[in-house]
Design a protein around this motif. Structure first.
Motif, PDB file in Angstrom:
ATOM      1  N   ARG A 253       0.867  -1.161   0.000  1.00 25.94           N
ATOM      2  CA  ARG A 253       0.000   0.000   0.000  1.00 25.94           C
ATOM      3  C   ARG A 253       0.904   1.211   0.000  1.00 25.94           C
ATOM      4  N   GLU A 254       0.332   2.318  -0.510  1.00 25.88           N
ATOM      5  CA  GLU A 254       1.127   3.547  -0.576  1.00 25.88           C
ATOM      6  C   GLU A 254       0.440   4.614   0.268  1.00 25.88           C
ATOM      7  N   ILE A 255       1.186   5.292   1.147  1.00 15.74           N
ATOM      8  CA  ILE A 255       0.626   6.404   1.908  1.00 15.74           C
ATOM      9  C   ILE A 255       1.508   7.623   1.648  1.00 15.74           C
ATOM     10  N   ARG A 256       0.868   8.705   1.203  1.00 13.12           N
ATOM     11  CA  ARG A 256       1.668   9.905   0.967  1.00 13.12           C
ATOM     12  C   ARG A 256       0.778  11.124   1.114  1.00 13.12           C
ATOM     13  N   THR A 258      -0.197  15.046  -0.351  1.00 14.65           N
ATOM     14  CA  THR A 258      -0.054  15.987  -1.453  1.00 14.65           C
ATOM     15  C   THR A 258      -1.022  17.128  -1.185  1.00 14.65           C
ATOM     16  N   GLY A 259      -0.493  18.352  -1.139  1.00 15.46           N
ATOM     17  CA  GLY A 259      -1.335  19.483  -0.751  1.00 15.46           C
ATOM     18  C   GLY A 259      -1.909  19.228   0.629  1.00 15.46           C
ATOM     19  N   LYS A 260      -3.209  19.412   0.789  1.00 16.06           N
ATOM     20  CA  LYS A 260      -3.839  19.219   2.099  1.00 16.06           C
ATOM     21  C   LYS A 260      -4.387  17.803   2.271  1.00 16.06           C
ATOM     22  N   ASP A 261      -4.010  16.904   1.364  1.00 13.49           N
ATOM     23  CA  ASP A 261      -4.608  15.562   1.394  1.00 13.49           C
ATOM     24  C   ASP A 261      -3.611  14.498   1.844  1.00 13.49           C
ATOM     25  N   ILE A 262      -4.170  13.497   2.529  1.00 11.31           N
ATOM     26  CA  ILE A 262      -3.408  12.281   2.847  1.00 11.31           C
ATOM     27  C   ILE A 262      -3.941  11.216   1.897  1.00 11.31           C
ATOM     28  N   GLY A 266      -3.589   6.445  -3.439  1.00 11.11           N
ATOM     29  CA  GLY A 266      -4.012   7.474  -4.385  1.00 11.11           C
ATOM     30  C   GLY A 266      -5.357   8.103  -4.079  1.00 11.11           C
ATOM     31  N   LYS A 267      -6.020   7.629  -3.012  1.00 11.06           N
ATOM     32  CA  LYS A 267      -7.353   8.180  -2.708  1.00 11.06           C
ATOM     33  C   LYS A 267      -7.285   9.078  -1.458  1.00 11.06           C
ATOM     34  N   LYS A 268      -8.087  10.150  -1.442  1.00 11.31           N
ATOM     35  CA  LYS A 268      -8.047  11.121  -0.336  1.00 11.31           C
ATOM     36  C   LYS A 268      -8.678  10.512   0.917  1.00 11.31           C
ATOM     37  N   LEU A 269      -7.841  10.231   1.892  1.00 13.42           N
ATOM     38  CA  LEU A 269      -8.285   9.537   3.106  1.00 13.42           C
ATOM     39  C   LEU A 269      -9.024  10.494   4.053  1.00 13.42           C
ATOM     40  N   LEU A 542     -23.684   6.852  26.615  1.00  7.55           N
ATOM     41  CA  LEU A 542     -24.668   7.386  25.648  1.00  7.55           C
ATOM     42  C   LEU A 542     -23.991   7.857  24.369  1.00  7.55           C
ATOM     43  N   SER A 543     -22.755   8.350  24.490  1.00  8.93           N
ATOM     44  CA  SER A 543     -22.067   8.910  23.313  1.00  8.93           C
ATOM     45  C   SER A 543     -21.748   7.838  22.269  1.00  8.93           C
ATOM     46  N   TYR A 544     -21.757   6.574  22.682  1.00 10.43           N
ATOM     47  CA  TYR A 544     -21.400   5.488  21.755  1.00 10.43           C
ATOM     48  C   TYR A 544     -22.267   5.564  20.495  1.00 10.43           C
ATOM     49  N   ASP A 545     -23.562   5.668  20.681  1.00  8.39           N
ATOM     50  CA  ASP A 545     -24.458   5.657  19.506  1.00  8.39           C
ATOM     51  C   ASP A 545     -24.333   6.932  18.679  1.00  8.39           C
ATOM     52  N   VAL A 546     -23.971   8.032  19.335  1.00  5.85           N
ATOM     53  CA  VAL A 546     -23.746   9.289  18.590  1.00  5.85           C
ATOM     54  C   VAL A 546     -22.536   9.128  17.679  1.00  5.85           C
ATOM     55  N   VAL A 547     -21.453   8.629  18.260  1.00  8.40           N
ATOM     56  CA  VAL A 547     -20.224   8.446  17.461  1.00  8.40           C
ATOM     57  C   VAL A 547     -20.481   7.451  16.342  1.00  8.40           C
ATOM     58  N   LYS A 548     -21.174   6.360  16.680  1.00  6.19           N
ATOM     59  CA  LYS A 548     -21.438   5.316  15.667  1.00  6.19           C
ATOM     60  C   LYS A 548     -22.236   5.890  14.497  1.00  6.19           C
ATOM     61  N   ARG A 549     -23.265   6.650  14.800  1.00  2.54           N
ATOM     62  CA  ARG A 549     -24.098   7.232  13.728  1.00  2.54           C
ATOM     63  C   ARG A 549     -23.241   8.159  12.850  1.00  2.54           C
ATOM     64  N   LEU A 550     -22.479   9.030  13.505  1.00  6.28           N
ATOM     65  CA  LEU A 550     -21.707  10.012  12.744  1.00  6.28           C
ATOM     66  C   LEU A 550     -20.589   9.353  11.937  1.00  6.28           C
ATOM     67  N   TYR A 551     -19.833   8.458  12.572  1.00 11.59           N
ATOM     68  CA  TYR A 551     -18.703   7.838  11.857  1.00 11.59           C
ATOM     69  C   TYR A 551     -19.193   7.046  10.644  1.00 11.59           C
ATOM     70  N   HIS A 552     -20.307   6.364  10.814  1.00 10.33           N
ATOM     71  CA  HIS A 552     -20.818   5.588   9.670  1.00 10.33           C
ATOM     72  C   HIS A 552     -21.369   6.500   8.577  1.00 10.33           C
ATOM     73  N   SER A 553     -21.663   7.748   8.934  1.00 12.45           N
ATOM     74  CA  SER A 553     -22.266   8.630   7.910  1.00 12.45           C
ATOM     75  C   SER A 553     -21.217   9.326   7.047  1.00 12.45           C
ATOM     76  N   TYR A 554     -19.940   9.248   7.454  1.00 15.86           N
ATOM     77  CA  TYR A 554     -18.876   9.870   6.640  1.00 15.86           C
ATOM     78  C   TYR A 554     -18.052   8.766   5.979  1.00 15.86           C
ATOM     79  N   PRO A 555     -17.905   8.785   4.667  1.00 19.22           N
ATOM     80  CA  PRO A 555     -17.118   7.734   3.979  1.00 19.22           C
ATOM     81  C   PRO A 555     -15.650   7.778   4.377  1.00 19.22           C
ATOM     82  N   ASP A 556     -14.950   6.662   4.150  1.00 26.01           N
ATOM     83  CA  ASP A 556     -13.521   6.552   4.493  1.00 26.01           C
ATOM     84  C   ASP A 556     -12.645   7.444   3.619  1.00 26.01           C
ATOM     85  N   PHE A 557     -13.188   7.850   2.487  1.00 24.85           N
ATOM     86  CA  PHE A 557     -12.407   8.693   1.570  1.00 24.85           C
ATOM     87  C   PHE A 557     -13.201   9.955   1.244  1.00 24.85           C
ATOM     88  N   ARG A 558     -12.466  11.074   1.108  1.00 23.57           N
ATOM     89  CA  ARG A 558     -13.128  12.371   0.902  1.00 23.57           C
ATOM     90  C   ARG A 558     -13.419  12.591  -0.583  1.00 23.57           C
TER      91      ARG A 558
END
Ligand code: ADA
Length: 558
Positions: A253-256, A258-262, A266-269, A542-558
């Motif tokens: 795998r390659e991690i690098r 470029t600009g403001k992206d990780i 090759g995909k914006k993490l 209680l925060s567990y379900d808040v974090v779970k909902r939010l984390y699942h709602s944002y994809p792994d790549f931007r």
């Protein structure tokens, strides 16, 4: 168990951990009393030693002869090793491995004694009273290896993407244990990808680094959702045949940046992570594989894709599991919140740099590690601090050019080190340590970096953000320390960070509640850091379900 896979088929390796040893404290009212303990073990988990700060001896007999290497994955926090009553080695820092070589050992049963010391003193610049616990004991695995005249100390295999596929940058360390020259054949291979054979001339007692860049063709790429691992094997042979071997695992795998992206392959993490201490009420910092695996299952249930090993290198078993499950890791050297005066302890630089050297030498092959971190919240707003940060970033670069570097800062608008690393990282606590709304505070810090610092235009991470909650403290008035308050604060914090333009991700502080040093901070309720989204027994707040909902709602790549 030291790794989740077999590392030797030829070399005779005996695990000395995962078994009963004898423990005896060397001071205090139980001095000399003998307790049977299962190693790995933190003595704080023995009824009489929950707050014992001192030295203790762990004893075990082993049968061996010839060239014997004792491998320790972690002793907390300072180790002195004796065999048959004679000191044969020592090591500082609970979180990095070390080994002791016994040459020409007489045949028979031998007495191994490991004296662990968890006291605080000027000699210890990194283990200091702090917002986490410095435990005492043999906290990670121990093995005994019976070697022939030469052996393979490590294989470093760093994949490099090329126009047509992948290369592997190899560095294999071969050690001659004999007082005479030795000519050996070294074979290194990944089944189906490549095989090289080299003749190595070893002078008496010499260590040789065999380096080569090999073409690995077009292997399957290591991705979070498809974490393909390859086993790399090295074998040493002489006229009588093969006599030593070593296997490790890598991922292409390659991690690098470029600009403001990780970029991961090759995909914006977008990092969605947790800061996690190695801490558990049943095990101290000596978590068994089952407990580590339970934590990873929770991390994945929450929709997280990364763990920051706050604030030290982790047990290699944790990294093996992350490699296998596609969980990204920010691994950092050992330091938390050391102010200028603490950094000026003459032991600080050598101990911090030794930790980097040992961390990268041991962990460079793990594809899950994507960022090397240093010096969490140390004095990065001072000239002397800048010199230390620069030396440590330079050391990382010398050891590994394949990963970006960073450091979690709390020096807000006074940090002078952002010109050094590839990634700018901040620990922020709006709506906890101060009541500025996260929606205002995060953009304010981000914009300062872009206009007032040398971090402008670099990837930006929030490496800590969160709030405290006492498990079970429920109150609709939502005052601080209630689970309701933590859930609301994290909702605001996560949203502000993951919606921040130019931000590459977040590590919530923290995964679970952890024990802190009794000597450190009297205003930590329960003498614990209570900012986990699960408590120390991994019971959900209680925060567990808040974090779970939010984390699942944002994809792994931007
Ligand atoms: C700092 C530090 C963490 C923890 C946190 C807190 O950011 O890096 O280790 O102490 O504060 O809980 O306040």
């Amino acid at each position: 168990m030291l790794r989740t896979f077999e590392t030797n088929y030829l070399r005779e390796v005996t695990e000395l951990s995962s078994s009963l040893w004898e423990f005896s404290p060397n001071e205090g009212k139980f001095q000399g009393k003998v307790y049977p303990v299962w190693v790995p073990c933190c003595w704080e988990n023995l009824p009489d030693f929950s707050a014992y700060r001192g030295t203790g001896s762990f004893r075990k007999e082993f049968e061996a002869e010839g060239n014997v290497r004792l491998v320790f994955k972690g002793v907390s926090h300072t180790a002195t090793v004796l065999v048959d009553g004679k000191e044969v080695g020592s090591h500082y820092n609970a979180y990095t491995p070390f080994s002791v070589m016994l040459k020409d050992l007489e045949p028979g049963v031998h007495k191994l004694e490991v004296i662990a010391d968890n006291r605080f003193s000027e000699k210890s610049a990194l283990h200091v009273p702090n917002d986490y616990m410095s435990y005492g004991g043999i906290s990670r695995g121990v093995a005994m290896e019976e070697l022939e005249g030469a052996y393979i100390e490590y294989i470093h295999a760093v994949p490099e993407k090329t126009e047509k596929g992948w290369n592997v940058k190899l560095a294999v360390k071969v050690v001659n244990l004999e007082d005479a020259e030795k000519i050996v054949e070294l074979q290194v291979a990944i089944d189906g990808l490549f095989e090289i054979t080299k003749e190595v001339n070893l002078k008496a007692g010499e260590e040789v680094l065999v380096e080569e860049i090999v073409d690995a063709g077009t292997p399957e790429v290591w991705e979070m959702d498809h974490p393909v691992l390859y086993t790399i094997c090295a074998v040493l042979s002489d006229a009588d045949g093969a006599f030593d071997d070593l296997a490790d695992r890598i991922g292409f795998r390659e991690i690098r940046t470029t600009g403001k992206d990780i970029l991961l392959n090759g995909k914006k993490l977008r990092i969605k992570g947790f800061c996690r201490h190695e801490d558990h009420p049943m095990y101290g910092c000596a978590l068994p594989v089952s407990a580590i695996e339970q934590d990873l299952q929770i991390v994945k249930d929450l929709g997280a894709n990364s763990i920051r090993t706050s604030h030290y290198p982790n047990d290699e078993i944790f990294l093996d599991l992350c490699d296998e499950q596609g969980i990204l890791v920010w691994e950092e050297n050992h330091a938390r919140g050391l102010v200028l005066e603490q950094m000026q302890n003459p032991n600080f630089e050598p101990q911090a740099e030794a930790c980097i050297q040992e961390m990268i030498t041991a962990h460079i092959n793990h594809p899950s590690i994507i960022i090397w971190g240093i010096l969490n919240e140390c004095a990065s707003d001072t000239e002397y601090g800048y010199e230390c940060y620069k030396k440590q970033y330079d050391l990382i670069k010398k050891l590994d050019t394949s990963r970006p570097r960073s450091s979690a800062s709390c020096r807000f608008k006074t940090d002078i080190c952002f010109g050094l690393p590839e990634i700018v990282s901040y620990n922020l606590y709006p709506e906890w340590y101060h009541d500025t709304p996260a929606s205002e505070y995060v953009p304010d810090i981000y914009n300062w970096v872009q206009t007032g610092s040398e971090g402008a235009g670099k990837p930006f991470l929030v490496t800590e953000i969160g709030a405290g909650a006492i498990y079970g403290y429920r109150n609709q008035n939502m005052c601080k320390w209630t689970e309701e308050y933590q859930a609301k604060a994290l909702e605001n914090q996560i949203t502000a960070v993951l919606n921040q333009e130019g931000c590459s991700g977040i590590y919530i502080w923290q995964f679970c509640d952890v024990r802190i040093s009794n000597e450190w901070f009297s205003n930590r309720p329960r003498t614990m850091n209570n900012k986990g989204i699960v408590d120390e027994y991994r019971r959900r707040k209680l925060s567990y379900d808040v974090v779970k909902r939010l984390y699942h709602s944002y994809p792994d790549f931007r």
